[in-house]
Design a protein around this motif. Structure first.
Motif, PDB file in Angstrom:
ATOM      1  N   GLN A 200       7.972 -38.563  -6.583  1.00 33.12           N
ATOM      2  CA  GLN A 200       6.849 -37.702  -6.197  1.00 33.12           C
ATOM      3  C   GLN A 200       7.310 -36.278  -5.952  1.00 33.12           C
ATOM      4  O   GLN A 200       6.637 -35.312  -6.356  1.00 33.12           O
ATOM      5  CB  GLN A 200       6.196 -38.271  -4.935  1.00 33.12           C
ATOM      6  N   LYS A 201       8.465 -36.117  -5.341  1.00 33.66           N
ATOM      7  CA  LYS A 201       8.982 -34.787  -5.050  1.00 33.66           C
ATOM      8  C   LYS A 201       9.262 -34.002  -6.331  1.00 33.66           C
ATOM      9  O   LYS A 201       8.898 -32.826  -6.455  1.00 33.66           O
ATOM     10  CB  LYS A 201      10.263 -34.924  -4.214  1.00 33.66           C
TER      11      LYS A 201
ATOM     12  N   ARG B 156      -0.215 -37.864 -12.948  1.00 32.08           N
ATOM     13  CA  ARG B 156       0.970 -38.607 -12.514  1.00 32.08           C
ATOM     14  C   ARG B 156       1.209 -38.416 -11.015  1.00 32.08           C
ATOM     15  O   ARG B 156       1.551 -39.364 -10.307  1.00 32.08           O
ATOM     16  CB  ARG B 156       2.198 -38.140 -13.297  1.00 32.08           C
ATOM     17  N   CYS B 157       1.065 -37.205 -10.549  1.00 39.02           N
ATOM     18  CA  CYS B 157       1.270 -36.951  -9.116  1.00 39.02           C
ATOM     19  C   CYS B 157       0.277 -37.745  -8.276  1.00 39.02           C
ATOM     20  O   CYS B 157       0.635 -38.303  -7.232  1.00 39.02           O
ATOM     21  CB  CYS B 157       1.138 -35.454  -8.825  1.00 39.02           C
ATOM     22  N   SER B 158      -0.972 -37.818  -8.718  1.00 35.93           N
ATOM     23  CA  SER B 158      -1.978 -38.584  -7.972  1.00 35.93           C
ATOM     24  C   SER B 158      -1.629 -40.070  -7.960  1.00 35.93           C
ATOM     25  O   SER B 158      -1.753 -40.743  -6.926  1.00 35.93           O
ATOM     26  CB  SER B 158      -3.359 -38.372  -8.596  1.00 35.93           C
ATOM     27  N   GLU B 159      -1.193 -40.581  -9.109  1.00 33.45           N
ATOM     28  CA  GLU B 159      -0.831 -41.995  -9.184  1.00 33.45           C
ATOM     29  C   GLU B 159       0.358 -42.314  -8.281  1.00 33.45           C
ATOM     30  O   GLU B 159       0.349 -43.318  -7.556  1.00 33.45           O
ATOM     31  CB  GLU B 159      -0.503 -42.372 -10.625  1.00 33.45           C
ATOM     32  N   VAL B 160       1.380 -41.467  -8.327  1.00 31.31           N
ATOM     33  CA  VAL B 160       2.563 -41.709  -7.502  1.00 31.31           C
ATOM     34  C   VAL B 160       2.220 -41.587  -6.025  1.00 31.31           C
ATOM     35  O   VAL B 160       2.704 -42.362  -5.189  1.00 31.31           O
ATOM     36  CB  VAL B 160       3.692 -40.738  -7.899  1.00 31.31           C
ATOM     37  N   THR B 161       1.369 -40.626  -5.663  1.00 29.07           N
ATOM     38  CA  THR B 161       0.967 -40.470  -4.261  1.00 29.07           C
ATOM     39  C   THR B 161       0.219 -41.698  -3.774  1.00 29.07           C
ATOM     40  O   THR B 161       0.462 -42.197  -2.668  1.00 29.07           O
ATOM     41  CB  THR B 161       0.086 -39.217  -4.103  1.00 29.07           C
TER      42      THR B 161
END
Length: 812
Positions: free
Chosen positions: A795-796, A335-340
């Protein structure tokens, strides 16, 4: 559940500090997931059961304090996510509610009445806004207390058999559907409550639980209000048989039996907890002392009392936290990679608003892609689904605002009228409908005054030819007045069909870009101004085509109805040279379109007469309308009349109107001469001789025998009969020779060949300042900025949760 509470592995009971940190990390992740609509496999407990089965009392017992949930019917209208956090420093409960549309929590609330009031006000406000009796949008409440366990329980509306008075009748079905949706995810435990007074064979809701979890692998069954059943037991075998419930639940399923304080009076939190413990003691004492022989304590004691249920749920949830930690960690990293990546794309999009060259490239790619999809839809395509995006003939007529065909009284139903079509298929169907409508119009009746005005004017000038010239003039006027509105309607209908293709092209472009194999053609999502300009440019292009086509078909109509047109003097416009006798009535026969399939229910497979000759085993269908327009009884009558052979010298035995129906002199053994130029002088001469013959015999132009049009030999009937034949000639020459090809080339060819150029010149052949007006329109940049802020906040939070879970993973 399959695991014995008394056989818990000691490795599943880590130090309290580790449990607390793990639980709080999951709570924060859950809060973020609820706020942003994330679907993360977080272990949770869903409490469900019938109304008044004791769910509210059980939740208060878990919390360790009361807040009058019964008075506000906490779980009957909206789901309530209770995040219970054990905090030894919180000697008084601190409850905070998550904001309705964010992950932020409000200020702590200590008063029990304030908690109840807030739940009630939020529930009523949302239901009033949505105008429903129940809502699936949850209320999130975080309770920190020294006397509550580390549990997260989702309280759901209770099942009901019948809606309350004043509520919609479908409320029970809505509740059942909502509960099934909340309980279906496999990472959630189901805490099913049923009153002890209900026998297992009479359970109303047990079958609903079986639908969700057929094997009860993740279901914990709780028998509530157990103290109401104790007085019915007298012997040990009765107690053991009831506690086992093996006949209905299976050997490996062990329900918990719980009783809670009945006193709802105002007591302190400490007294409330003491009463809970006291009830547990009293239940066990009754089973041990009040029943002959007691009960099987080794087998059933771990499942009796609220304290056993509380311990088991907390341990089970912590165990599932540990099991789910690796998968949750991997999912968080994804999820973090997608949002970034999405945030980077949004940053580049915002930055591109100042890069004109980049915007031009993306906009051109997008416009070209839309035009390509437009061409594919015209040439023939089956995506997007025609069942969803296509329209029937009736829908096209009503939505276009054009309505029915002007002057047509019959119900025009072309082949495939009931099928949902779009693009080239819908265009072809409208063309055939236009042909059917045109051929259904015959030459309208002519008043005697009109005939008199024309004939008397010719008589005044002297000479013959009055009847034929009058008939031709009437036919030309009728064609101009009756066929012109049909031509305009056809252009409007075809323009509507092509105008609908823009939405389909947008949908097709979106589906192709989002597919795995699709290539991104210009990333201009969010630029409202550009999309509006592109739509406006396409609509203007179609309107211009419709205007041009109307002018072209009107020009063809003017040409074929001109006094200098040779249409009235052609018998062979289908290339009939070398044939025998060619009757004038052939112009009333309507050749069909070369390809006319009817795929709708009940239609003939092929409507073309030529193709029908191969269908030897298929009998002709009776009363078929619109399929072969013009080949009806009336047309055959006209043919029969116009195909009669007329001798060179008029006979007094034959009516005058037949003589003037366009007959010509016949040479013995030969057919009528072919070719308009040779035949024209002879036709005029014959008509003049016939007119002169009438005058010499005392039958005047208008007042023969004192009657106008009442006798078959009158000039009025001659003019009407001849005008009808001339009208049929004009109609067929117009449709078969010019209009059909003009509409196809006027609409479809420009859409295939000139659309991308026209839109490109309209949108991109401008200076940079005017081009950027489409991208700095009010609201366009604000939308992008708001999306970026939301992505940055998301993202945060996800990065923070990921960092916490990495620390947990190292400690496990």
């Amino acid at each position: 559940m399959h695991q014995e509470p008394s056989s818990m592995d000691s490795s599943l009971n880590p130090p309290t500090s580790e449990l607390k940190s793990r639980f709080e990390a999951y709570n924060r992740l859950q809060a973020a997931a609820v706020a942003f609509g994330e679907k993360l496999p977080i272990p949770e407990i869903v409490a469900l059961g019938g109304q008044s089965d004791g769910k509210s009392s059980l939740l208060e017992a878990f919390l360790g304090f009361r807040f009058n949930v019964r008075e506000v019917e906490m779980g009957t209208r909206r789901p309530l996510i209770l995040q219970m956090v054990h905090d030894s420093s919180a000697l008084e409960p601190r409850c905070r509610f998550q904001d309705e549309d964010s992950e932020e929590y409000g200020a702590p609330i200590v008063s029990a009445s304030a908690i109840a009031d807030l739940i009630k006000s939020r529930t009523e406000a949302l239901l009033k806004k949505t105008k429903t009796a129940v809502s699936s949008k949850p209320i999130v409440m975080r309770a920190e207390y020294a006397h509550c366990p580390n549990l997260t329980i989702i309280d759901t509306p209770g099942f009901v058999l019948k809606a309350k008075k004043g509520e919609p009748e479908n409320t029970p079905d809505d509740i059942l559907s909502m509960v099934k949706s909340l309980a279906s995810p496999p990472h959630r435990l189901l805490l099913f409550l049923q009153q002890s007074s209900v026998e297992w064979c009479s359970s109303l809701w047990l079958d609903c639980i079986r639908e969700i979890d057929p094997t009860f692998r993740r279901t914990i069954i709780v028998v509530s209000k157990f103290d109401n059943r104790l007085k019915e037991f007298s012997d040990r075998w009765e107690v053991d048989r009831y506690l086992s419930a093996s006949g209905y639940l299976g050997e490996n399923i062990h329900p918990f039996f719980v009783a809670l304080p009945k006193d709802r009076g105002t007591v302190s939190n400490e007294e409330f907890r003491r009463q809970i413990s006291q009830v547990d003691i009293e239940v066990l004492h009754h089973l041990q002392e009040g029943v002959n022989g007691g009960f099987d304590e080794e087998k059933f004691k771990p499942y009796i009392g609220f304290s056993c249920l509380k311990e088991y749920l907390e341990s089970e949830l912590q165990k599932r936290y540990k099991e789910a930690a690796p998968a949750t960690l991997a999912l968080l990293e994804e999820r973090c990679s997608e949002v970034t990546a999405e945030l980077a794309r949004m940053d580049s999009k915002i930055q591109a608003t100042s890069d004109v060259a980049c915007l031009r490239k993306s906009a051109m790619l997008h416009a070209a892609s839309i035009c390509n999809h437009m061409g594919a839809l015209i040439d023939g395509a089956a995506d997007p689904a025609p069942e969803q995006w296509g329209k029937t003939t009736e829908e096209e007529q009503s939505e276009s605002g054009v309505g029915s065909w002007p002057g047509v009284t019959t119900d025009i139903k072309p082949p495939n009228a009931t099928l949902r079509l779009y693009g080239g298929a819908a265009f072809e169907r409208v063309m055939h409908e236009f042909r059917c409508a045109t051929y259904s119009i015959e030459c309208p009746p002519v008043s005697r005054e009109k005939v008199a005005n024309i004939l008397l004017s010719h008589a005044r000038r002297g000479g013959g030819g009055g009847i034929s010239e009058a008939a031709a003039e009437i036919a030309r006027a009728s064609a101009r007045s009756w066929l012109a509105p049909l031509l305009d309607t056809a252009c409007d209908r075809l323009a509507f069909v092509l105008g609908n293709l823009f939405e389909l092209a947008i949908e097709r472009n979106h589906s192709h870009n989002s597919s795995d194999y699709g290539k991104k053609n210009g990333d201009i999502d969010g630029y409202v101004g550009f999309h509006a300009a592109l739509r406006h440019s396409y609509n203007r292009f179609i309107r211009d085509l419709a205007k041009q086509c109307k002018q072209l078909v009107r020009h063809h109509l003017d040409s074929v109805t001109s006094p200098y047109s040779q249409v009235f003097h052609e018998n062979d416009f289908f290339g009939g040279s070398g044939l025998g006798t060619i009757s004038i009535g052939r112009f009333n026969q309507i050749p069909l379109a070369p390809f006319c399939l009817d795929l709708s229910d009940g239609g003939l497979p092929f409507q073309d007469e030529a193709l029908g000759r191969d269908q030897e085993n298929i009998p002709p269908e009776k009363n078929v309308q619109q399929t072969t327009p013009g080949k009806n009884a009336e047309a055959r009558d006209v043919l029969r009349e116009s195909q009669m052979t007329v001798p060179e010298t008029p006979s007094p035995d034959q009516p005058c109107d037949i003589i003037h129906a366009g007959a010509k002199k016949k040479d013995p053994g030969n057919g009528i001469e072919v070719g308009g130029r040779k035949r024209y002088p002879r036709m005029i001469a014959n008509s003049r001789n016939l007119d002169h013959h009438q005058i010499q015999n005392g039958s005047t132009l208008l007042f023969g025998n004192g009657d106008i049009g009442s006798k078959p030999g009158s000039a009025y009937s001659d003019v009407c009969s001849s005008a009808a034949q001339h009208f049929a000639r004009i109609r067929e020459v117009l449709i078969e020779r010019s209009v059909t090809s003009t509409l196809n080339s006027g609409f479809l060819t420009p859409c295939r060949d000139r659309l991308v150029v026209a839109i490109g010149l309209d949108l991109f052949a401008v200076n940079d300042e005017k081009f950027m007006d489409m991208f700095v329109a009010p609201g366009a940049i604000d939308i992008l900025q708001n999306e970026r802020q939301s992505l940055h906040k998301r993202q945060k939070i996800l990065r923070y949760c990921l960092h916490e879970f990495k620390n947990i993973a190292r400690a496990l």
